[in-house]
Design an enzyme around this catalytic site. Structure first.
Site, PDB file in Angstrom:
ATOM      1  N   GLU A  72     -37.309  11.961 -82.326  1.00  0.00           N
ATOM      2  CA  GLU A  72     -36.082  12.583 -82.607  1.00  0.00           C
ATOM      3  C   GLU A  72     -35.776  11.971 -83.915  1.00  0.00           C
ATOM      4  O   GLU A  72     -34.828  10.908 -83.872  1.00  0.00           O
ATOM      5  CB  GLU A  72     -34.858  12.305 -81.913  1.00  0.00           C
ATOM      6  CG  GLU A  72     -35.408  13.390 -80.497  1.00  0.00           C
ATOM      7  CD  GLU A  72     -34.366  13.191 -79.318  1.00  0.00           C
ATOM      8  OE1 GLU A  72     -33.428  12.411 -79.247  1.00  0.00           O
ATOM      9  OE2 GLU A  72     -34.871  13.530 -78.401  1.00  0.00           O
ATOM     10  N   ARG A 129     -42.068  11.500 -76.842  1.00  0.00           N
ATOM     11  CA  ARG A 129     -40.762  11.057 -76.557  1.00  0.00           C
ATOM     12  C   ARG A 129     -40.374   9.809 -75.863  1.00  0.00           C
ATOM     13  O   ARG A 129     -39.450   9.037 -76.297  1.00  0.00           O
ATOM     14  CB  ARG A 129     -40.225  12.279 -75.838  1.00  0.00           C
ATOM     15  CG  ARG A 129     -38.921  12.313 -74.890  1.00  0.00           C
ATOM     16  CD  ARG A 129     -38.591  13.347 -74.055  1.00  0.00           C
ATOM     17  NE  ARG A 129     -37.539  12.904 -73.176  1.00  0.00           N
ATOM     18  CZ  ARG A 129     -36.355  13.562 -73.257  1.00  0.00           C
ATOM     19  NH1 ARG A 129     -36.067  14.094 -74.159  1.00  0.00           N
ATOM     20  NH2 ARG A 129     -35.390  13.100 -72.253  1.00  0.00           N
ATOM     21  N   GLU A 275     -26.126  15.549 -80.290  1.00  0.00           N
ATOM     22  CA  GLU A 275     -27.331  16.163 -80.348  1.00  0.00           C
ATOM     23  C   GLU A 275     -27.226  16.889 -81.725  1.00  0.00           C
ATOM     24  O   GLU A 275     -26.622  17.893 -82.004  1.00  0.00           O
ATOM     25  CB  GLU A 275     -27.567  17.298 -79.351  1.00  0.00           C
ATOM     26  CG  GLU A 275     -27.738  16.921 -77.781  1.00  0.00           C
ATOM     27  CD  GLU A 275     -29.105  15.952 -77.661  1.00  0.00           C
ATOM     28  OE1 GLU A 275     -30.194  16.249 -78.438  1.00  0.00           O
ATOM     29  OE2 GLU A 275     -29.065  15.054 -76.788  1.00  0.00           O
TER      30      GLU A 275
HETATM   31  O1  PAY Z   1     -27.644  12.160 -72.445  1.00  0.00           O
HETATM   32  O2  PAY Z   1     -28.860  12.274 -74.263  1.00  0.00           O
HETATM   33  C1  PAY Z   1     -28.075  12.737 -73.323  1.00  0.00           C
HETATM   34  C2  PAY Z   1     -28.379  14.243 -73.198  1.00  0.00           C
HETATM   35  C3  PAY Z   1     -29.659  14.574 -72.448  1.00  0.00           C
HETATM   36  C4  PAY Z   1     -30.638  14.450 -73.620  1.00  0.00           C
HETATM   37  C5  PAY Z   1     -32.008  14.364 -72.782  1.00  0.00           C
HETATM   38  O3  PAY Z   1     -32.723  14.926 -72.042  1.00  0.00           O
HETATM   39  O4  PAY Z   1     -32.279  13.011 -72.751  1.00  0.00           O
HETATM   40  C6  PAY Z   1     -30.953  15.831 -74.203  1.00  0.00           C
HETATM   41  C7  PAY Z   1     -32.469  16.113 -75.053  1.00  0.00           C
HETATM   42  C8  PAY Z   1     -32.738  14.922 -75.864  1.00  0.00           C
HETATM   43  O5  PAY Z   1     -31.946  14.832 -76.927  1.00  0.00           O
HETATM   44  O6  PAY Z   1     -33.413  13.949 -75.395  1.00  0.00           O
HETATM   45  C9  PAY Z   1     -32.174  17.477 -75.759  1.00  0.00           C
HETATM   46  C10 PAY Z   1     -33.560  17.642 -76.518  1.00  0.00           C
HETATM   47  C11 PAY Z   1     -33.638  19.074 -77.399  1.00  0.00           C
HETATM   48  C12 PAY Z   1     -34.869  17.684 -75.520  1.00  0.00           C
HETATM   49  O7  PAY Z   1     -35.748  16.944 -75.752  1.00  0.00           O
HETATM   50  O8  PAY Z   1     -34.829  18.426 -74.646  1.00  0.00           O
HETATM   51 ZN    ZN Z   2     -32.922  12.790 -77.193  1.00  0.00          ZN
END
Ligand code: PAY
Ligand code: ZN
Length: 314
Positions: A72, A129, A275
């Site tokens: 990200e 990730r 986000e």
């Molecule tokens: O607490 O950051 C938060 C919300 C949940 C996020 C997570 O899954 O950790 C949301 C996702 C992220 O930013 O990592 C959304 C993205 C688009 C994804 O990878 O699904």
């Molecule tokens: Zn994230």
């Protein structure tokens, strides 16, 4: 003129560039910025954050966490943008001057440094990730730092978080990761001053608040919802970017062991996660031309939240 030393805020920067920039900006603005070491990553990179603000504002603070997820890239870019705006607008712009005279910001530009470096590595993976820890008996690497925190870490019956090869592996235990530990130790040691917690992720154009682990409403849900609404209005006033807002579990999906739920559980009542852009056209690969508009609009929302905290927390 040493133009090669000039940091670019409208490009994505690798970890080496960000680390060098942190050191430079702290040296250049010693009254406003200081660099604090908070720990080491799994691969033993040193984790730093920047404390931004004046001496007079040190009783209240907002913690800003960027770069939990390696791919990200817009997230660390926003943290860099924020610091730059803070130092250049302080003394020139009313809103920023008032904020920095009355509160400090702890800015962690890259929480997951090893993962971030891996997305820049030619032999690596741009879509990575997690962090880069080798924690299990399996051959798979990496823990999702945003599932590794000690609030409802064990409550998720979704099997995928227990899968070391999966994208959202929560780790062998809560706070098992050195990155998580570094962050939680810092927060615990500064808990009396920290009034707000802001996480920056991408993508989806959402502004959310606890809880993620349950659909049950947080005690100050209505306040958080009002603040989110105001922040989203401020954000979209610039380019009409559409944001949705609400509690994490009912806005994006349920997830447990996130840093935001944990921070809230520690007593930080103003906890928000962005986000950022976009809605999926480019997704994690947001073009560099979008860095400026994304950061500019997000600044308005962050200032709105900070201002709210300033005026409503004693
Ligand atoms: O607490 O950051 C938060 C919300 C949940 C996020 C997570 O899954 O950790 C949301 C996702 C992220 O930013 O990592 C959304 C993205 C688009 C994804 O990878 O699904
Ligand atoms: Zn994230």
């Amino acid at each position: 003129k040493h133009s090669h030393n000039k940091h670019s805020y409208t490009r994505y920067n690798n970890w080496e560039k960000i680390a060098a920039w942190m050191e430079r900006i702290a040296k250049k603005y010693p009254k406003l910025v200081s660099q604090i070491e908070i720990g080491k990553t799994y691969e033993e990179r040193t984790m730093y954050l920047l404390k931004v603000g004046t001496e007079s504002g040190r009783k209240k603070a907002i913690f800003m966490e960027c770069g939990a997820h390696a791919r990200e890239w817009i997230s660390p870019a926003f943290c860099q943008w924020f610091v730059k705006q803070a130092v250049t607008r302080y003394g020139n712009d009313k809103v920023m001057t008032k904020l920095l005279d009355n509160m400090n910001f702890y800015v962690l530009p890259v929480f997951n440094i090893d993962g971030y470096a891996w997305t820049w590595n030619k032999a690596g993976d741009r879509m990575w990730r997690k962090n880069r820890a080798n924690t299990s008996d399996s051959d798979c690497i990496g823990v999702d730092l945003n599932r590794n925190f000690n609030l409802a870490w064990d409550s998720d019956d979704e099997k995928y978080v227990q899968e070391p090869c999966g994208e959202i592996y929560r780790g062998p235990s809560a706070e098992s990761e050195p990155e998580t530990k570094a962050l939680t130790n810092f927060i615990r040691n500064h808990i009396s001053s920290i009034k707000g917690y802001i996480c920056v992720h991408s993508y989806s154009q959402m502004l959310m608040f606890p809880y993620g682990y349950t659909e049950k409403q947080a005690p100050n849900h209505d306040v958080l919802n009002e603040v989110a609404k105001g922040a989203v209005n401020a954000l979209s006033s610039l380019y009409h970017t559409k944001y949705t807002y609400g509690a994490i579990a009912t806005t994006i999906y349920s997830c447990s062991g996130t840093s935001l739920d944990w921070a809230y559980g520690e007593g930080i009542k103003y906890a928000f996660v962005f986000e950022l852009r976009d809605l999926g056209r480019h997704g994690f690969l947001l073009p560099e031309t979008k860095i400026r508009p994304t950061c500019k609009e997000t600044m308005l929302a962050v200032q709105y939240i900070a201002n709210h905290i300033l005026t409503s927390v004693p």
